[in-house]
Write a protein that holds these residues in place. Structure first.
Motif, PDB file in Angstrom:
ATOM      1  N   PRO A 300       0.833  -1.207   0.000  1.00 35.15           N
ATOM      2  CA  PRO A 300       0.000   0.000   0.000  1.00 35.15           C
ATOM      3  C   PRO A 300       0.869   1.259   0.000  1.00 35.15           C
ATOM      4  CG  PRO A 300      -0.860  -1.609   1.550  1.00 35.15           C
ATOM      5  CD  PRO A 300       0.466  -2.135   1.085  1.00 35.15           C
ATOM      6  N   ASN A 301       0.359   2.326  -0.583  1.00 34.47           N
ATOM      7  CA  ASN A 301       1.136   3.548  -0.789  1.00 34.47           C
ATOM      8  C   ASN A 301       1.315   4.327   0.515  1.00 34.47           C
ATOM      9  OD1 ASN A 301       2.288   5.946  -1.775  1.00 34.47           O
ATOM     10  ND2 ASN A 301       1.174   5.753  -3.707  1.00 34.47           N
ATOM     11  N   LEU A 302       2.570   4.573   0.883  1.00 35.52           N
ATOM     12  CA  LEU A 302       2.862   5.289   2.129  1.00 35.52           C
ATOM     13  C   LEU A 302       2.684   6.802   2.010  1.00 35.52           C
ATOM     14  CD1 LEU A 302       5.988   3.374   3.495  1.00 35.52           C
ATOM     15  CD2 LEU A 302       3.656   3.355   4.391  1.00 35.52           C
ATOM     16  N   LYS A 303       2.360   7.305   0.822  1.00 37.79           N
ATOM     17  CA  LYS A 303       2.154   8.751   0.699  1.00 37.79           C
ATOM     18  C   LYS A 303       0.910   9.205   1.460  1.00 37.79           C
ATOM     19  CE  LYS A 303      -0.607   9.010  -3.571  1.00 37.79           C
ATOM     20  NZ  LYS A 303      -0.635   9.513  -4.967  1.00 37.79           N
ATOM     21  N   TYR A 304       0.032   8.247   1.787  1.00 35.18           N
ATOM     22  CA  TYR A 304      -1.171   8.584   2.551  1.00 35.18           C
ATOM     23  C   TYR A 304      -0.935   8.505   4.059  1.00 35.18           C
ATOM     24  CZ  TYR A 304      -3.298   7.785  -2.014  1.00 35.18           C
ATOM     25  OH  TYR A 304      -3.607   7.837  -3.347  1.00 35.18           O
ATOM     26  N   VAL A 305       0.280   8.172   4.464  1.00 39.57           N
ATOM     27  CA  VAL A 305       0.626   8.062   5.887  1.00 39.57           C
ATOM     28  C   VAL A 305       1.532   9.235   6.238  1.00 39.57           C
ATOM     29  CG1 VAL A 305       1.671   6.619   7.673  1.00 39.57           C
ATOM     30  CG2 VAL A 305       0.458   5.550   5.752  1.00 39.57           C
ATOM     31  N   GLU A 306       0.987  10.228   6.941  1.00 44.64           N
ATOM     32  CA  GLU A 306       1.755  11.432   7.250  1.00 44.64           C
ATOM     33  C   GLU A 306       2.786  11.207   8.346  1.00 44.64           C
ATOM     34  OE1 GLU A 306      -0.314  15.492   6.576  1.00 44.64           O
ATOM     35  OE2 GLU A 306      -1.761  14.257   7.663  1.00 44.64           O
ATOM     36  N   ASN A 307       2.442  10.409   9.342  1.00 46.87           N
ATOM     37  CA  ASN A 307       3.345  10.190  10.467  1.00 46.87           C
ATOM     38  C   ASN A 307       4.483   9.258  10.046  1.00 46.87           C
ATOM     39  OD1 ASN A 307       4.310   8.673  12.968  1.00 46.87           O
ATOM     40  ND2 ASN A 307       3.071  10.293  13.894  1.00 46.87           N
ATOM     41  N   GLN A 308       5.701   9.766  10.112  1.00 43.37           N
ATOM     42  CA  GLN A 308       6.853   8.995   9.637  1.00 43.37           C
ATOM     43  C   GLN A 308       7.111   7.752  10.485  1.00 43.37           C
ATOM     44  OE1 GLN A 308      10.336  11.402   9.028  1.00 43.37           O
ATOM     45  NE2 GLN A 308       9.220  13.001   7.918  1.00 43.37           N
ATOM     46  N   ASP A 309       6.841   7.838  11.774  1.00 44.68           N
ATOM     47  CA  ASP A 309       7.056   6.675  12.635  1.00 44.68           C
ATOM     48  C   ASP A 309       6.092   5.543  12.283  1.00 44.68           C
ATOM     49  OD1 ASP A 309       9.109   7.865  13.962  1.00 44.68           O
ATOM     50  OD2 ASP A 309       7.929   8.501  15.685  1.00 44.68           O
ATOM     51  N   ILE A 310       4.843   5.901  11.973  1.00 43.64           N
ATOM     52  CA  ILE A 310       3.892   4.875  11.539  1.00 43.64           C
ATOM     53  C   ILE A 310       4.346   4.279  10.216  1.00 43.64           C
ATOM     54  CG2 ILE A 310       1.518   4.416  10.831  1.00 43.64           C
ATOM     55  CD1 ILE A 310       0.599   6.605  12.718  1.00 43.64           C
ATOM     56  N   GLY A 311       4.846   5.131   9.327  1.00 44.46           N
ATOM     57  CA  GLY A 311       5.343   4.645   8.048  1.00 44.46           C
ATOM     58  C   GLY A 311       6.477   3.651   8.221  1.00 44.46           C
ATOM     59  N   GLN A 312       7.398   3.947   9.128  1.00 42.71           N
ATOM     60  CA  GLN A 312       8.512   3.028   9.375  1.00 42.71           C
ATOM     61  C   GLN A 312       8.028   1.729  10.015  1.00 42.71           C
ATOM     62  OE1 GLN A 312      11.663   4.962  11.525  1.00 42.71           O
ATOM     63  NE2 GLN A 312      12.351   6.113   9.744  1.00 42.71           N
ATOM     64  N   LEU A 313       7.046   1.842  10.893  1.00 43.77           N
ATOM     65  CA  LEU A 313       6.485   0.640  11.514  1.00 43.77           C
ATOM     66  C   LEU A 313       5.842  -0.250  10.451  1.00 43.77           C
ATOM     67  CD1 LEU A 313       5.751  -0.992  14.048  1.00 43.77           C
ATOM     68  CD2 LEU A 313       3.670   0.399  14.235  1.00 43.77           C
ATOM     69  N   LEU A 314       5.121   0.358   9.529  1.00 45.96           N
ATOM     70  CA  LEU A 314       4.508  -0.410   8.448  1.00 45.96           C
ATOM     71  C   LEU A 314       5.568  -1.120   7.610  1.00 45.96           C
ATOM     72  CD1 LEU A 314       1.781   2.137   7.281  1.00 45.96           C
ATOM     73  CD2 LEU A 314       1.357  -0.111   8.282  1.00 45.96           C
ATOM     74  N   GLU A 315       6.628  -0.412   7.284  1.00 44.48           N
ATOM     75  CA  GLU A 315       7.665  -0.994   6.432  1.00 44.48           C
ATOM     76  C   GLU A 315       8.308  -2.219   7.066  1.00 44.48           C
ATOM     77  OE1 GLU A 315       9.596   2.297   3.572  1.00 44.48           O
ATOM     78  OE2 GLU A 315       9.996   2.645   5.697  1.00 44.48           O
ATOM     79  N   VAL A 316       8.544  -2.160   8.371  1.00 50.56           N
ATOM     80  CA  VAL A 316       9.190  -3.304   9.007  1.00 50.56           C
ATOM     81  C   VAL A 316       8.200  -4.450   9.211  1.00 50.56           C
ATOM     82  CG1 VAL A 316       8.834  -2.656  11.438  1.00 50.56           C
ATOM     83  CG2 VAL A 316      10.866  -3.935  10.788  1.00 50.56           C
ATOM     84  N   CYS A 317       6.916  -4.132   9.395  1.00 56.58           N
ATOM     85  CA  CYS A 317       5.925  -5.186   9.631  1.00 56.58           C
ATOM     86  C   CYS A 317       5.504  -5.896   8.348  1.00 56.58           C
ATOM     87  CB  CYS A 317       4.702  -4.614  10.342  1.00 56.58           C
ATOM     88  SG  CYS A 317       5.007  -4.192  12.074  1.00 56.58           S
ATOM     89  N   TRP A 318       5.567  -5.200   7.211  1.00 60.78           N
ATOM     90  CA  TRP A 318       5.249  -5.892   5.960  1.00 60.78           C
ATOM     91  C   TRP A 318       6.521  -6.157   5.136  1.00 60.78           C
ATOM     92  CZ3 TRP A 318       1.532  -1.403   4.460  1.00 60.78           C
ATOM     93  CH2 TRP A 318       2.229  -0.319   3.921  1.00 60.78           C
ATOM     94  N   ALA A 319       7.635  -6.286   5.823  1.00 57.08           N
ATOM     95  CA  ALA A 319       8.900  -6.606   5.158  1.00 57.08           C
ATOM     96  C   ALA A 319       8.770  -7.900   4.364  1.00 57.08           C
ATOM     97  CB  ALA A 319      10.018  -6.736   6.188  1.00 57.08           C
ATOM     98  N   GLU A 320       9.454  -7.951   3.230  1.00 57.41           N
ATOM     99  CA  GLU A 320       9.410  -9.146   2.385  1.00 57.41           C
ATOM    100  C   GLU A 320       9.982 -10.353   3.113  1.00 57.41           C
ATOM    101  OE1 GLU A 320       8.420 -11.073  -1.238  1.00 57.41           O
ATOM    102  OE2 GLU A 320       7.992  -9.028  -0.557  1.00 57.41           O
ATOM    103  N   ASN A 321      11.058 -10.126   3.855  1.00 55.93           N
ATOM    104  CA  ASN A 321      11.694 -11.197   4.624  1.00 55.93           C
ATOM    105  C   ASN A 321      10.957 -11.373   5.947  1.00 55.93           C
ATOM    106  OD1 ASN A 321      13.311 -12.907   6.113  1.00 55.93           O
ATOM    107  ND2 ASN A 321      15.234 -11.916   5.534  1.00 55.93           N
ATOM    108  N   PRO A 322      10.286 -12.498   6.164  1.00 58.54           N
ATOM    109  CA  PRO A 322       9.512 -12.689   7.399  1.00 58.54           C
ATOM    110  C   PRO A 322      10.336 -12.526   8.670  1.00 58.54           C
ATOM    111  CG  PRO A 322       8.959 -14.380   5.795  1.00 58.54           C
ATOM    112  CD  PRO A 322      10.145 -13.648   5.253  1.00 58.54           C
ATOM    113  N   SER A 323      11.620 -12.870   8.632  1.00 54.64           N
ATOM    114  CA  SER A 323      12.452 -12.798   9.835  1.00 54.64           C
ATOM    115  C   SER A 323      12.735 -11.362  10.261  1.00 54.64           C
ATOM    116  CB  SER A 323      13.771 -13.538   9.609  1.00 54.64           C
ATOM    117  OG  SER A 323      14.564 -12.881   8.638  1.00 54.64           O
ATOM    118  N   GLN A 324      12.482 -10.398   9.368  1.00 56.04           N
ATOM    119  CA  GLN A 324      12.716  -8.993   9.694  1.00 56.04           C
ATOM    120  C   GLN A 324      11.495  -8.318  10.314  1.00 56.04           C
ATOM    121  OE1 GLN A 324      14.063  -7.201   6.036  1.00 56.04           O
ATOM    122  NE2 GLN A 324      16.145  -8.010   6.238  1.00 56.04           N
ATOM    123  N   ARG A 325      10.369  -8.994  10.301  1.00 56.28           N
ATOM    124  CA  ARG A 325       9.153  -8.393  10.864  1.00 56.28           C
ATOM    125  C   ARG A 325       9.200  -8.439  12.390  1.00 56.28           C
ATOM    126  NH1 ARG A 325       5.568 -12.138   6.890  1.00 56.28           N
ATOM    127  NH2 ARG A 325       6.444 -11.323   4.931  1.00 56.28           N
TER     128      ARG A 325
END
Length: 364
Positions: A300-325
């Motif tokens: 999903p497009n992160l341009k709709y997420v203004e809060n940078q911390d939430i954006g970073q949380l999303l990136e790590v939680c939907w990481a392609e590598n499951p071990s990085q979540r």
């Protein structure tokens, strides 16, 4: 056949503490519902029920699946021998009466498994198991049912309203609204899933239609039909869940573990705070064609997420590598930190102050 209820502390006709709390719930005031529901399981894990104990509202069907149908119902008070219909009803999930043969056997075991899972995951953000039909050799399998708490509304209905409020111009969700949704919706979902994972139970079908709200507004996850218990170090394989929220390793039919729930949570988190439908172009809501898949690497497009911390949380939680979540303990901790930060500076968009690498926390 050994009864599924054997060995349980069932006090159905005496004056045990569990029964007393149960009767208080059936006859008590609505404001005591949450407290009473929690108390049911303190001394008595579950109640054995017969159809005579229930007033089932067959004309008000709540839902139907491949194997089961859900109806609202009230439970007879053993103190007054009446049904208190002034209280909100419970939900009865029963096997369809037309099932037979292998299909019936499969559905029977699935519903028993769902009840077994629910018995072991009692948490304020998970719908509780109230009771289950007796299981004896002389009772037909297609009479199996479970009774659970009935919720007042579901998240998918709320999301429809939020999407309409956003309007045709699709404005950004106000920051105060994002904070409120984090507090009242997202944190509860994360804590419920975190508790399940602490018991090595994987949910496997997180989506708005499986999240609801009680009459007092508490968010709860329900429908544990796909939930499964994983032993340490084991993985599953085979598709399960809903494509829009499905982790890539599941959609590609690769081995997966608890971290797949984290991916689904991230997609749902994005949807809750943006009021938008994830992968709307890739998977149209009213598309009746062949099953769709999410393009590899698509998020999903992160341009709709203004809060940078939430954006970073999303990136790590939907990481392609499951071990990085991240695991849900760390997700919950970070969500609380974000909420506190939003409270201290509600009008400013702050940069991340964690000073940690996104790969620091791993799934258990």
């Amino acid at each position: 056949m050994t009864s599924f209820l054997s060995g349980m502390n069932l006090d159905l006709c005496g004056a045990g503490v569990g029964l007393k709390i149960f009767e208080e719930y059936i006859n008590g005031e609505e404001k005591k519902m949450e407290e009473a529901l929690g108390g049911i399981f303190k001394d008595t894990p579950m109640f054995a029920l017969t159809e005579e104990d229930l007033n089932i509202q067959y004309r008000s069907k709540l839902g139907e699946g491949a194997f089961c149908t859900v109806y609202p119902c009230h439970i007879r008070s053993r103190a007054t021998n009446t049904f208190n219909e002034s209280l909100p009803p419970f939900a009865l999930k029963r096997l369809r009466r037309d099932l037979e043969g292998m299909e019936l056997n499969e559905a029977y075991e699935d519903l028993r498994q769902e009840a077994a899972i629910m018995r072991g995951i009692k948490h304020n953000n998970l719908v509780p198991l109230i009771g289950m039909s007796e299981q004896k050799d002389d009772i037909p399998k297609n009479k199996l049912f479970i009774v659970v708490e009935k919720l007042e509304s579901t998240l998918d209905k709320k999301l429809e309203k939020w999407h309409k409020i956003l309007g045709p111009m699709k404005k950004m969700t106000p920051k105060d609204t994002v904070k409120l949704r984090l507090e009242e919706v997202v944190l509860g979902i994360a804590e419920g899933l975190g508790f399940m994972h602490s018991k090595r139970v994987m949910y496997r079908d997180l989506k708005p239609g499986n999240v609801g709200f009680t009459y007092s507004g508490t968010v709860k996850i329900f429908d544990f039909g796909l939930a499964v218990r994983l032993s340490e170090g084991t993985k599953l394989q085979g598709k399960a869940g809903t494509v829009r929220y499905m982790a890539p390793e599941i959609s590609r039919n690769k081995p997966y573990d608890l971290s797949a729930d984290v991916f689904s949570f991230a997609v749902l988190l994005w949807q809750i705070i943006t009021s938008r439908t994830p992968f709307e172009k890739e998977i149209p809501k009213l598309d009746f064609g062949p099953p769709k898949v999410i393009p590899e690497g698509k998020r999903p497009n992160l341009k709709y997420v203004e809060n940078q911390d939430i954006g970073q949380l999303l990136e790590v939680c939907w990481a392609e590598n499951p071990s990085q979540r991240w695991n849900f303990d760390n997700i919950t901790m970070e969500l609380r930190r974000i909420v506190e930060q939003m409270e201290s500076s509600p009008t400013k968009k702050k940069k991340s102050s964690r000073g940690i690498k996104l790969s620091t926390f791993k799934i258990n």
